[in-house]
Design an enzyme around this catalytic site. Structure first.
Site, PDB file in Angstrom:
ATOM      1  N   HIS A 135      -7.571   9.585  -1.870  1.00  0.00           N
ATOM      2  CA  HIS A 135      -6.903   9.546  -0.565  1.00  0.00           C
ATOM      3  C   HIS A 135      -7.766  10.154   0.552  1.00  0.00           C
ATOM      4  O   HIS A 135      -7.819   9.623   1.656  1.00  0.00           O
ATOM      5  CB  HIS A 135      -5.551  10.271  -0.685  1.00  0.00           C
ATOM      6  CG  HIS A 135      -4.506   9.769   0.258  1.00  0.00           C
ATOM      7  ND1 HIS A 135      -3.183   9.654  -0.095  1.00  0.00           N
ATOM      8  CD2 HIS A 135      -4.562   9.358   1.546  1.00  0.00           C
ATOM      9  CE1 HIS A 135      -2.488   9.198   0.936  1.00  0.00           C
ATOM     10  NE2 HIS A 135      -3.306   9.013   1.944  1.00  0.00           N
TER      11      HIS A 135
ATOM     12  N   LYS B 173      -2.736   6.005  -4.483  1.00  0.00           N
ATOM     13  CA  LYS B 173      -3.852   6.918  -4.171  1.00  0.00           C
ATOM     14  C   LYS B 173      -3.625   8.286  -4.813  1.00  0.00           C
ATOM     15  O   LYS B 173      -2.472   8.710  -4.968  1.00  0.00           O
ATOM     16  CB  LYS B 173      -3.957   7.110  -2.648  1.00  0.00           C
ATOM     17  CG  LYS B 173      -3.806   5.818  -1.836  1.00  0.00           C
ATOM     18  CD  LYS B 173      -3.997   6.005  -0.354  1.00  0.00           C
ATOM     19  CE  LYS B 173      -3.671   4.737   0.421  1.00  0.00           C
ATOM     20  NZ  LYS B 173      -2.260   4.556   0.782  1.00  0.00           N
TER      21      LYS B 173
ATOM     22  N   SER C 281       6.025  -1.758   8.680  1.00  0.00           N
ATOM     23  CA  SER C 281       7.275  -1.874   9.429  1.00  0.00           C
ATOM     24  C   SER C 281       8.438  -1.854   8.459  1.00  0.00           C
ATOM     25  O   SER C 281       8.381  -2.474   7.395  1.00  0.00           O
ATOM     26  CB  SER C 281       7.328  -3.158  10.268  1.00  0.00           C
ATOM     27  OG  SER C 281       8.552  -3.157  10.975  1.00  0.00           O
TER      28      SER C 281
ATOM     29  N   TYR D  58       3.220   9.731  -0.492  1.00  0.00           N
ATOM     30  CA  TYR D  58       4.321   9.149   0.300  1.00  0.00           C
ATOM     31  C   TYR D  58       5.690   9.401  -0.332  1.00  0.00           C
ATOM     32  O   TYR D  58       6.717   9.195   0.314  1.00  0.00           O
ATOM     33  CB  TYR D  58       4.128   7.631   0.511  1.00  0.00           C
ATOM     34  CG  TYR D  58       2.827   7.228   1.175  1.00  0.00           C
ATOM     35  CD1 TYR D  58       1.985   8.170   1.768  1.00  0.00           C
ATOM     36  CD2 TYR D  58       2.431   5.896   1.212  1.00  0.00           C
ATOM     37  CE1 TYR D  58       0.782   7.796   2.351  1.00  0.00           C
ATOM     38  CE2 TYR D  58       1.224   5.524   1.814  1.00  0.00           C
ATOM     39  CZ  TYR D  58       0.407   6.479   2.375  1.00  0.00           C
ATOM     40  OH  TYR D  58      -0.774   6.096   2.959  1.00  0.00           O
TER      41      TYR D  58
ATOM     42  N   ASP E 213       0.845  -1.200   0.000  1.00  0.00           N
ATOM     43  CA  ASP E 213       0.000   0.000   0.000  1.00  0.00           C
ATOM     44  C   ASP E 213       0.878   1.248   0.000  1.00  0.00           C
ATOM     45  O   ASP E 213       1.568   1.530   0.979  1.00  0.00           O
ATOM     46  CB  ASP E 213      -0.896   0.003   1.251  1.00  0.00           C
ATOM     47  CG  ASP E 213      -1.836   1.206   1.260  1.00  0.00           C
ATOM     48  OD1 ASP E 213      -2.929   1.087   0.676  1.00  0.00           O
ATOM     49  OD2 ASP E 213      -1.465   2.261   1.819  1.00  0.00           O
TER      50      ASP E 213
END
Ligand code: NDP
Length: 273
Positions: A109, A76, A230, A51, A46
């Site tokens: 988003h 997104k 992570s 980002y 994702d």
């Protein structure tokens, strides 16, 4: 249920129920982070144009050698790229950065007021043109979904919202269930802000699992799609080792009782700029 467990979306496509989120993974690290995850067995990533790491995600996918059809990639459209024309341009730019021919899921988003119904028309076109296998929304409350429903031709397949034991969004999840929209949990671990909660610790001890594993299991048993982030290989492994135990009904209820309205991100009625 195992790591490759898939959930069928309302258009017939399948999504791996557990994936890896890469928000705040720096562009220079994301190649390694995603590469590790794919080695471990993650098949669902994702990301988002916001980002700033789509290029590294795409490169890790290409270099993994895993056949494209075995992977599920979500991205997104960001808030300043909404509208019919701009969203299509934003999609094309994301695809180029990812180095892919299509994505599996493209999301709005945030529900930017007055803009999202037009943006949705762009997503419907991208879907009809076969450039994304499914389309959906993110951070839509039930009232946004109702507004969208008045003009949509295609219902969203997914609504990705902040969701974890301390913020369960029951009105929105009920609406989604009643309308065939799959719920996907973002910040599913509450950004690790309350992993020392005594209820989580106690349940973890009972099953010999960590609080993070207990929370991920809670999402899976509620039928939510879940995308813990992570950058650490050991924690990535931990987060996927959740298919060898089952929380009993009493423990699910205890976790349900952790609801406290605690948000770690923005409220959907105040999208970030
Ligand atoms: P998460 O709830 O996934 O928590 C991530 C944090 O938890 C990191 O600090 C991570 O540290 C830590 N962590 C992960 N696993 C463990 C573990 N087993 N034990 C202890 N700590 C752990 O938060 P995110 O906000 O990243 O949400 C997940 C994904 O959801 C995002 O990456 C993004 O893809 C999506 N998202 C979508 C949004 C939207 O508006 N649609 C908004 C926010 C997120 P470390 O990396 O060091 O392990």
């Amino acid at each position: 249920m195992d790591m490759q467990t898939q959930k069928q979306l309302n258009n017939g496509t399948y999504i791996p129920q557990l994936g890896l989120g890469v928000y705040k993974v720096p562009a220079e690290d994301v190649y390694e982070t995603v590469g590790h995850a794919l080695e471990l067995g993650y098949r669902h990533i994702d990301t988002a144009s916001f980002y700033g790491n789509e290029e590294g995600v795409g490169k890790a996918i290409q270099d993994s050698g895993i056949p494209r059809e075995e992977l599920f990639v979500t991205t997104k459209v960001w808030n300043d790229q909404q509208g019919f024309e701009r969203a299509q341009q934003a999609f094309a730019a994301s695809l180029t950065r990812l180095g892919l021919d299509y994505v599996d899921l493209y999301l709005i988003h945030w529900p930017v007021p007055d803009m999202f119904p037009e943006t949705w028309k762009a997503l419907e076109k991208l879907y009809q043109d076969g450039r994304t296998k499914a389309i959906g929304v993110s951070n839509f409350l039930d009232h946004h979904l109702q507004t969208l429903a008045a003009t949509q031709q295609i219902a969203p397949a997914v609504n990705q919202i902040e969701l974890h034991p301390k913020l369960q969004q029951r009105e929105t999840t009920t609406y989604c269930r009643e309308h065939g929209i799959a719920v996907e949990s973002w910040s599913p671990l509450g950004r690790a802000k309350y992993l020392d909660d005594p209820v989580l610790m106690k349940i973890g001890k009972k099953y010999n699992k960590t609080p993070a594993q207990v929370i991920i299991r809670w999402h899976l048993q509620h039928d939510f799609i879940v995308i813990p982030k992570s950058t650490n290989k050991e924690r990535q492994r931990q987060n996927m080792t959740v298919f060898d135990f089952q929380l009993d009904d009493g423990d699910m209820r205890l976790l349900d009782q952790l609801e406290s309205g605690m948000r770690v991100g923005s409220h959907p009625d105040q999208p970030p700029k």
